[in-house]
Scaffold this active site. Structure first.
Site, PDB file in Angstrom:
ATOM      1  N   GLU A   1       9.335   1.795  11.098  1.00 18.75           N
ATOM      2  CA  GLU A   1      10.481   2.684  10.897  1.00 18.75           C
ATOM      3  C   GLU A   1       9.911   4.081  10.802  1.00 18.75           C
ATOM      4  OE1 GLU A   1      12.642   5.226   9.533  1.00 18.75           O
ATOM      5  OE2 GLU A   1      12.885   4.191   7.620  1.00 18.75           O
TER       6      GLU A   1
ATOM      7  N   GLU B   1      10.437  16.695  14.164  1.00 17.50           N
ATOM      8  CA  GLU B   1      10.897  16.378  12.819  1.00 17.50           C
ATOM      9  C   GLU B   1      10.211  17.287  11.812  1.00 17.50           C
ATOM     10  OE1 GLU B   1      11.825  12.385  10.306  1.00 17.50           O
ATOM     11  OE2 GLU B   1       9.790  12.550  11.113  1.00 17.50           O
TER      12      GLU B   1
ATOM     13  N   CYS C   1      14.134  10.460   6.746  1.00 14.75           N
ATOM     14  CA  CYS C   1      14.068  10.301   8.200  1.00 14.75           C
ATOM     15  C   CYS C   1      15.448  10.333   8.839  1.00 14.75           C
ATOM     16  CB  CYS C   1      13.333   9.015   8.565  1.00 14.75           C
ATOM     17  SG  CYS C   1      13.906   7.577   7.659  1.00 14.75           S
TER      18      CYS C   1
ATOM     19  N   LYS D   1       0.863  -1.174   0.000  1.00 11.64           N
ATOM     20  CA  LYS D   1       0.000   0.000   0.000  1.00 11.64           C
ATOM     21  C   LYS D   1       0.908   1.235   0.000  1.00 11.64           C
ATOM     22  CE  LYS D   1      -2.668   3.455   1.256  1.00 11.64           C
ATOM     23  NZ  LYS D   1      -2.124   4.823   1.415  1.00 11.64           N
TER      24      LYS D   1
END
Length: 481
Positions: free
Chosen positions: A250, A384, A284, A176
Protein backbone atom coordinates in the site's frame (compact mmCIF):
# COMPACT_ATOMS: atom_id res chain seq x y z
CA UNK A 1 11.98 8.26 28.54
CA UNK A 2 10.29 5.15 27.19
CA UNK A 3 12.26 2.23 25.78
CA UNK A 4 11.18 -0.21 23.09
CA UNK A 5 12.99 -3.53 23.14
CA UNK A 6 12.76 -6.41 20.70
CA UNK A 7 10.23 -9.17 21.36
CA UNK A 8 11.55 -12.61 20.33
CA UNK A 9 10.13 -15.87 21.71
CA UNK A 10 7.80 -13.77 23.88
CA UNK A 11 10.84 -12.34 25.69
CA UNK A 12 11.77 -8.67 25.70
CA UNK A 13 15.41 -8.23 24.83
CA UNK A 14 17.96 -5.67 23.73
CA UNK A 15 19.54 -5.83 20.29
CA UNK A 16 22.37 -8.35 20.04
CA UNK A 17 24.90 -5.50 19.86
CA UNK A 18 23.16 -3.39 22.50
CA UNK A 19 22.71 -0.59 19.97
CA UNK A 20 19.78 1.78 20.36
CA UNK A 21 18.14 4.58 18.44
CA UNK A 22 16.24 7.63 19.65
CA UNK A 23 12.70 8.68 18.86
CA UNK A 24 11.86 12.40 18.86
CA UNK A 25 8.82 14.42 19.87
CA UNK A 26 8.02 16.29 16.63
CA UNK A 27 6.33 19.10 18.54
CA UNK A 28 9.51 20.01 20.44
CA UNK A 29 12.41 18.28 18.67
CA UNK A 30 13.36 16.65 21.98
CA UNK A 31 14.05 12.93 22.64
CA UNK A 32 11.20 10.99 24.19
CA UNK A 33 12.40 7.41 24.06
CA UNK A 34 14.79 4.82 22.75
CA UNK A 35 14.44 1.64 20.73
CA UNK A 36 16.63 -1.36 20.08
CA UNK A 37 18.51 -1.25 16.78
CA UNK A 38 18.08 -4.83 15.58
CA UNK A 39 20.85 -6.49 13.61
CA UNK A 40 20.87 -9.12 10.88
CA UNK A 41 21.49 -11.70 13.61
CA UNK A 42 18.40 -10.46 15.45
CA UNK A 43 16.37 -10.80 12.26
CA UNK A 44 17.57 -14.41 11.94
CA UNK A 45 16.55 -15.11 15.53
CA UNK A 46 13.19 -13.46 15.01
CA UNK A 47 12.41 -15.49 11.88
CA UNK A 48 13.47 -18.75 13.56
CA UNK A 49 11.27 -17.93 16.55
CA UNK A 50 8.34 -17.02 14.31
CA UNK A 51 8.69 -20.28 12.40
CA UNK A 52 8.57 -22.26 15.63
CA UNK A 53 5.60 -20.25 16.77
CA UNK A 54 3.77 -20.79 13.49
CA UNK A 55 4.33 -24.55 13.52
CA UNK A 56 3.59 -25.06 17.21
CA UNK A 57 0.62 -27.09 18.38
CA UNK A 58 -0.33 -24.16 20.58
CA UNK A 59 -1.03 -22.13 17.43
CA UNK A 60 -1.92 -24.58 14.69
CA UNK A 61 -3.94 -26.65 17.13
CA UNK A 62 -5.92 -23.65 18.34
CA UNK A 63 -9.56 -23.82 17.26
CA UNK A 64 -10.99 -20.96 15.18
CA UNK A 65 -13.30 -20.06 18.04
CA UNK A 66 -10.46 -19.76 20.56
CA UNK A 67 -8.37 -17.79 18.07
CA UNK A 68 -11.30 -15.41 17.63
CA UNK A 69 -11.54 -14.96 21.40
CA UNK A 70 -7.82 -14.17 21.47
CA UNK A 71 -8.21 -11.40 18.88
CA UNK A 72 -11.25 -10.08 20.72
CA UNK A 73 -9.19 -9.96 23.93
CA UNK A 74 -6.55 -7.87 22.15
CA UNK A 75 -9.31 -5.45 21.14
CA UNK A 76 -10.49 -5.28 24.74
CA UNK A 77 -6.99 -4.51 25.95
CA UNK A 78 -6.67 -1.73 23.36
CA UNK A 79 -9.88 -0.21 24.70
CA UNK A 80 -8.75 -0.63 28.31
CA UNK A 81 -5.44 1.09 27.57
CA UNK A 82 -6.81 3.67 25.15
CA UNK A 83 -5.63 6.71 27.09
CA UNK A 84 -1.99 5.62 27.18
CA UNK A 85 -2.02 4.39 23.59
CA UNK A 86 -3.44 7.68 22.33
CA UNK A 87 -0.94 9.67 24.38
CA UNK A 88 1.93 7.64 22.91
CA UNK A 89 0.64 8.13 19.37
CA UNK A 90 0.37 11.88 19.85
CA UNK A 91 3.74 12.15 21.60
CA UNK A 92 5.67 10.01 19.11
CA UNK A 93 3.94 10.86 15.83
CA UNK A 94 2.50 14.30 16.53
CA UNK A 95 -1.14 13.48 15.83
CA UNK A 96 -3.61 15.96 17.32
CA UNK A 97 -5.47 14.46 20.24
CA UNK A 98 -8.77 14.40 18.38
CA UNK A 99 -7.19 12.01 15.87
CA UNK A 100 -5.34 9.73 18.28
CA UNK A 101 -8.26 9.42 20.68
CA UNK A 102 -11.13 9.66 18.22
CA UNK A 103 -9.75 7.75 15.24
CA UNK A 104 -6.48 5.86 15.73
CA UNK A 105 -7.15 3.94 18.95
CA UNK A 106 -10.85 3.15 18.30
CA UNK A 107 -10.08 1.98 14.76
CA UNK A 108 -7.30 -0.32 15.97
CA UNK A 109 -9.67 -2.02 18.40
CA UNK A 110 -12.40 -2.19 15.76
CA UNK A 111 -10.08 -3.95 13.33
CA UNK A 112 -9.23 -6.67 15.85
CA UNK A 113 -12.91 -7.20 16.65
CA UNK A 114 -13.74 -7.40 12.95
CA UNK A 115 -11.17 -10.11 12.25
CA UNK A 116 -12.01 -11.92 15.48
CA UNK A 117 -15.33 -12.62 13.81
CA UNK A 118 -13.61 -13.90 10.66
CA UNK A 119 -11.68 -16.72 12.33
CA UNK A 120 -14.74 -19.01 12.22
CA UNK A 121 -15.69 -18.03 8.68
CA UNK A 122 -12.64 -18.86 6.58
CA UNK A 123 -14.27 -21.36 4.27
CA UNK A 124 -13.19 -23.51 1.36
CA UNK A 125 -15.27 -24.99 -1.44
CA UNK A 126 -15.97 -28.17 -3.37
CA UNK A 127 -15.24 -27.93 -7.08
CA UNK A 128 -17.15 -29.97 -9.64
CA UNK A 129 -14.53 -31.75 -11.76
CA UNK A 130 -14.93 -33.82 -14.92
CA UNK A 131 -12.61 -36.62 -13.88
CA UNK A 132 -14.81 -39.62 -12.96
CA UNK A 133 -15.08 -40.66 -9.33
CA UNK A 134 -13.07 -37.79 -7.95
CA UNK A 135 -13.85 -35.43 -5.08
CA UNK A 136 -11.96 -32.14 -5.33
CA UNK A 137 -12.12 -29.60 -2.55
CA UNK A 138 -10.15 -26.55 -1.49
CA UNK A 139 -9.26 -25.10 1.89
CA UNK A 140 -7.56 -21.81 2.69
CA UNK A 141 -4.32 -22.24 4.63
CA UNK A 142 -2.01 -19.66 6.26
CA UNK A 143 1.12 -18.58 4.46
CA UNK A 144 3.50 -19.04 7.38
CA UNK A 145 5.82 -16.30 8.65
CA UNK A 146 4.72 -12.82 7.63
CA UNK A 147 6.80 -9.64 7.78
CA UNK A 148 4.63 -6.60 8.50
CA UNK A 149 6.45 -3.33 7.81
CA UNK A 150 4.56 -0.22 8.84
CA UNK A 151 5.02 3.54 8.24
CA UNK A 152 5.27 6.50 10.59
CA UNK A 153 2.07 8.35 9.73
CA UNK A 154 -0.50 6.06 11.42
CA UNK A 155 1.71 3.59 13.31
CA UNK A 156 -0.91 1.98 15.54
CA UNK A 157 -3.70 1.63 13.01
CA UNK A 158 -1.62 0.26 10.17
CA UNK A 159 0.04 -2.23 12.52
CA UNK A 160 -3.43 -3.34 13.62
CA UNK A 161 -4.87 -3.77 10.16
CA UNK A 162 -1.94 -5.93 9.11
CA UNK A 163 -1.56 -7.89 12.34
CA UNK A 164 -5.24 -8.72 12.94
CA UNK A 165 -5.88 -10.56 9.64
CA UNK A 166 -2.45 -12.21 9.77
CA UNK A 167 -3.36 -13.74 13.14
CA UNK A 168 -6.97 -14.47 12.21
CA UNK A 169 -5.75 -16.65 9.34
CA UNK A 170 -3.24 -18.52 11.50
CA UNK A 171 0.04 -16.94 10.45
CA UNK A 172 2.95 -15.87 12.61
CA UNK A 173 3.75 -12.16 12.36
CA UNK A 174 6.93 -10.12 12.66
CA UNK A 175 6.15 -6.43 13.10
CA UNK A 176 8.71 -3.87 12.04
CA UNK A 177 7.53 -0.30 12.75
CA UNK A 178 9.10 2.82 11.28
CA UNK A 179 12.09 3.96 13.30
CA UNK A 180 10.52 7.41 13.71
CA UNK A 181 7.46 6.07 15.58
CA UNK A 182 8.02 2.70 17.30
CA UNK A 183 6.36 3.32 20.67
CA UNK A 184 2.66 2.60 20.05
CA UNK A 185 3.51 -0.54 18.06
CA UNK A 186 5.67 -1.80 20.92
CA UNK A 187 2.75 -1.21 23.27
CA UNK A 188 0.39 -3.08 20.93
CA UNK A 189 2.76 -6.05 20.89
CA UNK A 190 2.88 -5.94 24.70
CA UNK A 191 -0.92 -6.16 24.71
CA UNK A 192 -0.76 -9.18 22.41
CA UNK A 193 1.49 -10.95 24.89
CA UNK A 194 -0.84 -10.04 27.74
CA UNK A 195 -3.77 -11.38 25.75
CA UNK A 196 -2.10 -14.80 25.57
CA UNK A 197 -0.67 -15.03 22.06
CA UNK A 198 1.56 -18.16 21.98
CA UNK A 199 5.32 -17.72 22.01
CA UNK A 200 6.79 -16.75 18.65
CA UNK A 201 3.46 -15.97 17.00
CA UNK A 202 3.96 -12.20 17.37
CA UNK A 203 7.48 -10.77 17.15
CA UNK A 204 8.71 -7.16 17.28
CA UNK A 205 11.79 -5.88 15.48
CA UNK A 206 12.71 -2.21 15.81
CA UNK A 207 15.40 -0.27 14.02
CA UNK A 208 16.14 1.54 10.79
CA UNK A 209 15.77 0.65 7.11
CA UNK A 210 18.43 -2.08 7.24
CA UNK A 211 16.18 -4.13 9.54
CA UNK A 212 13.35 -3.95 7.03
CA UNK A 213 15.69 -4.88 4.18
CA UNK A 214 16.97 -7.93 6.06
CA UNK A 215 13.42 -9.01 6.83
CA UNK A 216 12.33 -8.68 3.20
CA UNK A 217 15.33 -10.60 1.89
CA UNK A 218 15.08 -13.40 4.46
CA UNK A 219 14.15 -16.73 2.91
CA UNK A 220 12.35 -17.75 6.06
CA UNK A 221 9.73 -15.06 5.52
CA UNK A 222 6.78 -16.17 3.39
CA UNK A 223 4.98 -12.85 2.93
CA UNK A 224 5.82 -9.17 3.25
CA UNK A 225 3.09 -6.60 3.79
CA UNK A 226 4.42 -3.06 3.44
CA UNK A 227 2.84 0.38 3.71
CA UNK A 228 5.02 3.32 2.77
CA UNK A 229 6.57 5.13 -0.15
CA UNK A 230 6.37 3.91 -3.72
CA UNK A 231 10.16 4.04 -4.06
CA UNK A 232 10.66 1.68 -1.11
CA UNK A 233 7.86 -0.54 -2.39
CA UNK A 234 9.70 -0.95 -5.67
CA UNK A 235 12.85 -1.98 -3.81
CA UNK A 236 10.87 -4.54 -1.82
CA UNK A 237 9.55 -6.10 -5.03
CA UNK A 238 13.10 -6.47 -6.31
CA UNK A 239 14.36 -7.97 -3.05
CA UNK A 240 11.42 -10.36 -2.77
CA UNK A 241 11.95 -11.71 -6.28
CA UNK A 242 14.81 -13.90 -5.08
CA UNK A 243 12.48 -16.42 -3.47
CA UNK A 244 9.17 -15.16 -4.94
CA UNK A 245 7.66 -14.52 -1.53
CA UNK A 246 4.18 -13.02 -1.50
CA UNK A 247 4.15 -9.21 -1.36
CA UNK A 248 1.36 -6.78 -0.48
CA UNK A 249 1.99 -3.08 -1.01
CA UNK A 250 0.00 0.00 0.00
CA UNK A 251 2.00 2.89 -1.38
CA UNK A 252 1.72 6.53 -2.31
CA UNK A 253 -1.16 8.61 -3.56
CA UNK A 254 -1.98 11.93 -5.18
CA UNK A 255 -5.72 12.10 -4.67
CA UNK A 256 -7.66 14.42 -6.97
CA UNK A 257 -10.66 16.29 -5.62
CA UNK A 258 -13.20 17.25 -8.29
CA UNK A 259 -15.48 20.12 -7.26
CA UNK A 260 -18.34 20.26 -9.76
CA UNK A 261 -20.22 23.41 -10.69
CA UNK A 262 -23.26 22.28 -8.70
CA UNK A 263 -21.31 21.39 -5.53
CA UNK A 264 -22.09 22.87 -2.15
CA UNK A 265 -19.02 25.11 -2.04
CA UNK A 266 -19.01 25.62 1.72
CA UNK A 267 -19.19 21.86 2.29
CA UNK A 268 -16.51 21.27 -0.35
CA UNK A 269 -14.18 23.82 1.25
CA UNK A 270 -14.58 22.31 4.71
CA UNK A 271 -14.36 18.72 3.51
CA UNK A 272 -11.37 19.33 1.28
CA UNK A 273 -9.53 21.21 3.99
CA UNK A 274 -10.13 18.41 6.50
CA UNK A 275 -9.33 15.74 3.92
CA UNK A 276 -6.14 17.51 2.90
CA UNK A 277 -4.82 18.45 6.34
CA UNK A 278 -5.88 15.36 8.28
CA UNK A 279 -2.74 14.40 10.24
CA UNK A 280 -1.07 17.49 8.73
CA UNK A 281 -1.43 16.02 5.25
CA UNK A 282 0.61 12.98 6.23
CA UNK A 283 -1.86 10.48 4.80
CA UNK A 284 -1.61 8.55 1.54
CA UNK A 285 -5.29 9.22 0.81
CA UNK A 286 -5.07 12.96 1.54
CA UNK A 287 -6.81 15.22 -0.96
CA UNK A 288 -4.09 17.25 -2.70
CA UNK A 289 -5.12 18.23 -6.25
CA UNK A 290 -8.24 20.40 -6.20
CA UNK A 291 -9.91 20.56 -9.61
CA UNK A 292 -12.61 23.21 -9.25
CA UNK A 293 -15.10 24.19 -11.95
CA UNK A 294 -14.03 27.54 -13.36
CA UNK A 295 -17.35 29.15 -12.41
CA UNK A 296 -16.63 28.37 -8.74
CA UNK A 297 -12.85 28.52 -8.50
CA UNK A 298 -12.56 32.10 -7.17
CA UNK A 299 -15.18 31.54 -4.46
CA UNK A 300 -13.66 28.19 -3.53
CA UNK A 301 -10.12 29.55 -3.34
CA UNK A 302 -10.95 32.60 -1.24
CA UNK A 303 -12.95 30.53 1.25
CA UNK A 304 -10.27 27.80 1.33
CA UNK A 305 -7.51 30.30 2.09
CA UNK A 306 -9.53 32.01 4.82
CA UNK A 307 -10.37 28.67 6.45
CA UNK A 308 -6.77 27.42 6.22
CA UNK A 309 -5.41 30.60 7.80
CA UNK A 310 -7.84 30.24 10.71
CA UNK A 311 -6.78 26.73 11.73
CA UNK A 312 -5.10 26.30 15.10
CA UNK A 313 -1.52 25.03 14.75
CA UNK A 314 0.17 23.50 17.75
CA UNK A 315 1.32 20.39 19.59
CA UNK A 316 -1.01 17.42 19.45
CA UNK A 317 -1.48 17.40 23.20
CA UNK A 318 -3.32 20.74 23.00
CA UNK A 319 -7.01 19.82 22.62
CA UNK A 320 -7.57 22.89 20.45
CA UNK A 321 -4.91 21.89 17.91
CA UNK A 322 -6.15 21.09 14.41
CA UNK A 323 -2.82 21.06 12.54
CA UNK A 324 0.03 19.33 14.36
CA UNK A 325 3.72 19.05 13.49
CA UNK A 326 5.28 17.10 10.67
CA UNK A 327 6.89 13.91 11.88
CA UNK A 328 10.57 14.85 11.66
CA UNK A 329 13.06 17.54 10.71
CA UNK A 330 13.94 15.50 7.65
CA UNK A 331 10.34 15.40 6.48
CA UNK A 332 9.91 19.10 7.20
CA UNK A 333 12.83 19.77 4.88
CA UNK A 334 11.21 17.60 2.22
CA UNK A 335 7.97 19.59 2.36
CA UNK A 336 9.91 22.85 2.22
CA UNK A 337 11.69 21.66 -0.93
CA UNK A 338 8.38 20.94 -2.64
CA UNK A 339 7.05 24.40 -1.81
CA UNK A 340 10.26 25.90 -3.23
CA UNK A 341 9.76 23.89 -6.42
CA UNK A 342 6.21 25.19 -6.75
CA UNK A 343 7.43 28.77 -6.56
CA UNK A 344 10.30 28.10 -8.97
CA UNK A 345 7.99 26.47 -11.54
CA UNK A 346 5.59 29.42 -11.57
CA UNK A 347 2.75 28.48 -9.23
CA UNK A 348 1.25 31.33 -7.22
CA UNK A 349 1.63 30.99 -3.46
CA UNK A 350 -1.57 32.37 -1.92
CA UNK A 351 -0.97 31.53 1.74
CA UNK A 352 1.44 29.60 3.95
CA UNK A 353 4.71 28.45 2.51
CA UNK A 354 6.75 28.81 5.69
CA UNK A 355 7.64 27.23 9.01
CA UNK A 356 5.87 28.30 12.17
CA UNK A 357 8.06 30.37 14.45
CA UNK A 358 7.69 31.80 17.91
CA UNK A 359 7.05 29.33 20.69
CA UNK A 360 6.68 26.51 18.12
CA UNK A 361 9.96 27.09 16.30
CA UNK A 362 11.70 24.11 17.94
CA UNK A 363 9.07 21.75 16.55
CA UNK A 364 8.50 20.64 12.97
CA UNK A 365 5.52 22.86 12.21
CA UNK A 366 4.58 24.12 8.74
CA UNK A 367 1.75 26.45 7.82
CA UNK A 368 -1.08 25.14 5.61
CA UNK A 369 -0.07 26.19 2.12
CA UNK A 370 -2.29 26.94 -0.87
CA UNK A 371 -1.07 27.35 -4.46
CA UNK A 372 -3.03 28.54 -7.48
CA UNK A 373 -1.94 28.85 -11.13
CA UNK A 374 -0.75 25.26 -10.87
CA UNK A 375 -0.17 23.33 -14.08
CA UNK A 376 -0.62 19.55 -14.19
CA UNK A 377 3.02 19.14 -15.22
CA UNK A 378 4.42 20.87 -12.13
CA UNK A 379 6.22 18.84 -9.50
CA UNK A 380 3.73 19.82 -6.77
CA UNK A 381 0.89 18.50 -8.96
CA UNK A 382 2.56 15.21 -9.81
CA UNK A 383 4.57 14.01 -6.81
CA UNK A 384 3.32 13.00 -3.38
CA UNK A 385 4.27 15.74 -0.92
CA UNK A 386 2.80 14.18 2.24
CA UNK A 387 2.31 17.51 3.89
CA UNK A 388 -0.05 20.51 4.16
CA UNK A 389 0.39 21.72 0.58
CA UNK A 390 -2.72 22.18 -1.60
CA UNK A 391 -3.02 23.00 -5.29
CA UNK A 392 -6.14 24.62 -6.78
CA UNK A 393 -6.69 24.21 -10.53
CA UNK A 394 -9.74 25.24 -12.60
CA UNK A 395 -11.48 22.99 -15.14
CA UNK A 396 -14.19 23.58 -17.74
CA UNK A 397 -15.86 20.25 -18.57
CA UNK A 398 -16.12 16.68 -17.30
CA UNK A 399 -14.10 15.00 -20.04
CA UNK A 400 -11.27 17.42 -19.39
CA UNK A 401 -11.24 16.95 -15.62
CA UNK A 402 -11.43 13.15 -15.82
CA UNK A 403 -8.42 13.07 -18.12
CA UNK A 404 -6.47 15.40 -15.85
CA UNK A 405 -7.42 13.58 -12.66
CA UNK A 406 -6.31 10.28 -14.19
CA UNK A 407 -3.05 11.73 -15.51
CA UNK A 408 -0.98 10.40 -12.63
CA UNK A 409 1.16 7.40 -11.75
CA UNK A 410 -0.92 6.91 -8.61
CA UNK A 411 -4.43 5.55 -8.13
CA UNK A 412 -5.19 5.25 -4.45
CA UNK A 413 -8.09 7.60 -3.75
CA UNK A 414 -10.17 10.42 -5.19
CA UNK A 415 -13.16 12.52 -4.16
CA UNK A 416 -16.09 14.06 -6.03
CA UNK A 417 -18.17 16.99 -4.78
CA UNK A 418 -21.60 17.30 -6.39
CA UNK A 419 -25.29 17.63 -5.55
CA UNK A 420 -26.35 15.78 -8.69
CA UNK A 421 -27.25 12.12 -8.14
CA UNK A 422 -26.30 11.07 -11.68
CA UNK A 423 -22.87 12.69 -11.38
CA UNK A 424 -22.35 11.08 -7.98
CA UNK A 425 -22.85 7.63 -9.52
CA UNK A 426 -21.38 8.09 -13.01
CA UNK A 427 -18.25 10.17 -12.41
CA UNK A 428 -16.56 7.73 -9.96
CA UNK A 429 -16.73 4.99 -12.62
CA UNK A 430 -14.43 7.08 -14.81
CA UNK A 431 -11.76 7.76 -12.18
CA UNK A 432 -8.74 5.47 -11.98
CA UNK A 433 -8.46 4.92 -8.23
CA UNK A 434 -9.02 2.18 -5.69
CA UNK A 435 -11.47 4.21 -3.59
CA UNK A 436 -13.61 7.15 -4.65
CA UNK A 437 -15.37 9.23 -2.01
CA UNK A 438 -18.39 11.38 -2.76
CA UNK A 439 -19.00 14.50 -0.66
CA UNK A 440 -16.92 13.33 2.29
CA UNK A 441 -13.55 12.78 3.95
CA UNK A 442 -11.17 9.89 3.12
CA UNK A 443 -12.55 7.30 5.53
CA UNK A 444 -11.35 3.76 6.27
CA UNK A 445 -13.50 0.97 7.70
CA UNK A 446 -12.50 -2.64 8.46
CA UNK A 447 -15.34 -3.92 6.30
CA UNK A 448 -14.28 -2.13 3.12
CA UNK A 449 -11.13 -2.77 1.05
CA UNK A 450 -8.33 -0.21 0.91
CA UNK A 451 -5.62 -0.14 -1.72
CA UNK A 452 -4.79 1.37 -5.08
CA UNK A 453 -4.12 1.08 -8.77
CA UNK A 454 -0.85 1.66 -10.57
CA UNK A 455 2.04 2.94 -8.47
CA UNK A 456 -0.20 3.01 -5.40
CA UNK A 457 0.49 -0.66 -4.79
CA UNK A 458 -0.56 -4.28 -5.00
CA UNK A 459 -3.43 -5.99 -3.25
CA UNK A 460 -6.00 -4.77 -0.77
CA UNK A 461 -6.25 -4.47 2.99
CA UNK A 462 -9.41 -4.68 5.12
CA UNK A 463 -12.56 -6.70 4.59
CA UNK A 464 -12.49 -10.22 3.22
CA UNK A 465 -9.68 -9.14 0.90
CA UNK A 466 -7.16 -9.38 3.74
CA UNK A 467 -8.17 -13.00 4.25
CA UNK A 468 -7.07 -13.66 0.68
CA UNK A 469 -3.87 -11.68 1.21
CA UNK A 470 -2.80 -13.89 4.13
CA UNK A 471 -3.87 -17.33 2.87
CA UNK A 472 -3.26 -19.71 -0.02
CA UNK A 473 -5.84 -22.10 -1.50
CA UNK A 474 -4.93 -25.78 -1.12
CA UNK A 475 -6.64 -28.38 -3.33
CA UNK A 476 -7.21 -32.01 -2.33
CA UNK A 477 -8.25 -34.72 -4.82
CA UNK A 478 -9.76 -37.92 -3.37
CA UNK A 479 -10.15 -41.01 -5.50
CA UNK A 480 -13.63 -42.45 -4.84
CA UNK A 481 -13.17 -45.63 -6.92
Amino acid sequence: MRAAQLLIDNSWTDASTGATGTTINPATGEPIGSFAEATAADVDSAVESARRGFESDDWQGMSPDVRGKLLWRIAELIDENAVELAALETLDQGQPTFISTGVSVPLAAQVFRYYAGYTTKIEGKVSPVSIPNQLSYQTRVPLGVTGLITPWNFPLDIAAWKLAPALATGNAAILKPAEQTPLSTAYLVELCVRAGVPSGVVTLLTGGPDVGKALVAHRGVDKVSFTGSTAVGQEIVKAASGDLKRVGLELGGKAPSIVCADADIDAAVLGNLQGALFNTGQACGAFTRFYVHRSKVDEFTSKLVAAADALRIGPGQDPDTVVGPLVSAEHLGRVESYVASGKAEGAELVTGGERVGGELERGFFYRPTVFTEVRDTMTIAREEIFGPVLSVMPFDDMDEVVARANDTDYGLAAVVWTRDLKTAHNLPKRIHAGTIFVNQLPLIDPGSPWGGFGMSGWGREMGEYSIDEFTEPRTVFINLD
